[in-house]
Design an enzyme around this catalytic site. Structure first.
Site, short mmCIF file in Angstrom:
data_model
loop_
_atom_site.label_atom_id
_atom_site.label_comp_id
_atom_site.label_asym_id
_atom_site.label_seq_id
_atom_site.Cartn_x
_atom_site.Cartn_y
_atom_site.Cartn_z
N LYS A 109 73.57 9.18 -21.59
CA LYS A 109 74.81 9.97 -21.56
C LYS A 109 75.06 10.46 -20.14
O LYS A 109 74.18 10.36 -19.28
CB LYS A 109 74.66 11.15 -22.53
CG LYS A 109 73.56 12.12 -22.15
CD LYS A 109 73.16 13.02 -23.31
CE LYS A 109 72.08 13.99 -22.90
NZ LYS A 109 71.42 14.60 -24.06
N TYR B 267 79.54 28.30 7.78
CA TYR B 267 80.43 29.31 7.20
C TYR B 267 79.69 30.62 6.94
O TYR B 267 78.54 30.60 6.50
CB TYR B 267 80.97 28.84 5.86
CG TYR B 267 82.05 27.79 5.96
CD1 TYR B 267 83.25 28.04 6.61
CD2 TYR B 267 81.84 26.54 5.39
CE1 TYR B 267 84.23 27.07 6.69
CE2 TYR B 267 82.83 25.56 5.46
CZ TYR B 267 84.01 25.83 6.11
OH TYR B 267 84.98 24.87 6.18
C1 LIG Z 1 70.02 14.43 -24.12
C2 LIG Z 1 69.26 14.20 -25.37
C3 LIG Z 1 67.96 13.68 -25.35
C4 LIG Z 1 67.19 13.40 -24.07
O1 LIG Z 1 66.62 14.59 -23.56
P1 LIG Z 1 65.70 14.57 -22.27
O2 LIG Z 1 65.22 15.96 -22.15
O3 LIG Z 1 66.58 14.17 -21.13
O4 LIG Z 1 64.63 13.57 -22.53
C5 LIG Z 1 67.36 13.38 -26.57
N1 LIG Z 1 68.01 13.62 -27.75
C6 LIG Z 1 69.24 14.14 -27.79
C7 LIG Z 1 69.89 14.39 -29.10
C8 LIG Z 1 69.91 14.47 -26.62
O5 LIG Z 1 71.14 15.00 -26.67
#
Ligand SMILES: *Cc1c(COP(=O)(O)O)cnc(C)c1O
Length: 361
Positions: A35, A255
């Site tokens: 994702k 800045y």
């Molecule tokens: C994002 C997500 C993961 C992965 O989590 P990590 O900590 O990056 O390994 C696993 N399961 C779900 C449902 C998620 O949303």
């Protein structure tokens, strides 16, 4: 010459990290979580590199569409499920699997005219209190799903851990126990483990593990780096020196005149800033590599540039390579120095940067 700021993605490291998952969870299938544009690494690029994964997890239809348009044929799971009834048609058309986390989504399936069968990952809230069915709703919801003609009988039961990255947390134990008591008698596939659980809770692995951050070579645990777990950073944020200043004691840089030289010193200006995804909250002293040698950030990053201390870097010249994180400089260290987590840094690199695959530097 184009702007030297760029993100190098090491495809070999991605594959290596997937093989680490396989050896830690040898009995489990792998739902590789890609994702948020694969945590900033580029969703299509990562899906191609990780073609040995059993399935991919994405947040939304837009991400799933990008995968299908690129010709990715593996199973793809929508982690938040359909947002409205129309999404079900896209799920069918793109041959996706989907999480179902709320009875409202079951109603969408009941009313839908799609033929399916759609494979469902039924999410139970065991204590994170974000997405998922209430434990008491599980059995009636499974009954309803079984009556839907468009739903595949092979449902996967899943839950998500809130505190797996804090070893020994009491909530993890209570979530695991609740999940196991709810699902033990059901003879359905199960899925619990994110990266932290893949790395530290073997009894949570069950049928499907769901690693995200560790695929990118980053540790989910505070105070550790991916290397501590045999992982390799997949993303290196590189750029170059574009100016060098010899300053006097009392001169300020940048800045707000936030950084003042305590003594005469050489300061380098680097082409990258918060407009590229470098954290604006990184403190003076945050490590930076110039010519492979460690030095420090001075003041705050501005939008396109930041300043570094060159006092300890012999012979620094304009054009010299700079690493902001990645190979040789764990992103976990930068996150700690910017009061954030490495997840946020890697997934915030901006699309204006050049993306280079397997780039050496
Ligand atoms: C994002 C997500 C993961 C992965 O989590 P990590 O900590 O990056 O390994 C696993 N399961 C779900 C449902 C998620 O949303």
């Amino acid at each position: 010459m184009s702007r030297p700021a760029r993100v190098c993605i090491n495809l070999h490291s991605l594959r290596h990290n997937l093989s680490r998952v396989r050896s830690l969870a040898p009995g489990s299938h792998v739902l590789a979580i890609i994702k948020a544009d694969a945590y900033g690494h580029g969703i299509v690029r990562v899906a191609r590199a990780l073609d040995a994964a059993d399935a991919f997890g994405v947040a939304c239809l837009e991400e799933a569409t990008a995968l299908r348009e690129a010709g990715i044929r593996q199973p793809v799971v929508l982690l938040e499920g359909p947002f409205d009834a129309e999404d079900l048609e896209s799920i069918e058309r793109l041959r996706l699997q989907t999480v179902i986390h709320d009875p409202v989504q079951i109603e969408m399936l009941e009313r839908s005219r799609i033929r399916g069968p759609i494979k469902i990952w039924l999410k139970i809230d065991t204590g994170m209190h974000r997405l998922g069915l209430r434990p008491g709703d599980l059995n009636p919801c499974i009954e309803r799903l079984r009556r839907c003609a468009c739903v595949d009988d092979d449902i996967v039961l899943m839950t998500h851990l809130a505190c797996a990255s804090e070893p020994g947390h009491v909530l993890t134990d209570s979530q695991l126990q609740l999940f196991s008591s709810l699902t033990a008698s059901m003879r359905l596939a199960r899925s619990v483990a994110n990266s932290a659980a893949v790395l530290s809770i073997p009894e949570s692995h069950c049928d499907w593990v769901r690693p995200g951050i560790m695929l990118y070579g980053v540790s989910p645990f505070a105070g550790e780096t991916g290397a501590d777990h045999g992982l390799e950073p997949a993303m290196t944020f590189r750029t170059r020196l574009i100016a060098i200043k010899s300053l006097q004691a009392g001169d300020s840089v940048g800045y707000g005149a936030v950084w003042r030289c305590p003594a005469p010193m050489t300061v380098g200006i680097v082409a990258a800033g918060y407009g590229d995804g470098y954290p604006r909250h990184a403190l003076s002293g945050t490590p930076v590599l110039v010519n492979g040698q460690r030095t420090r950030l001075l003041g705050y990053a501005s939008m396109d540039m930041l300043a570094v201390d060159l006092s300890t870097i012999a012979d620094a010249r304009i054009g010299d390579p700079v690493t902001l994180w990645g190979e040789g400089l764990p992103v976990e260290e930068i996150a700690a120095s910017a009061a954030t987590i490495a997840y946020e840094l890697i997934s915030s690199v901006q699309k204006r940067l050049q993306f280079v695959e397997d780039g050496p530097g």
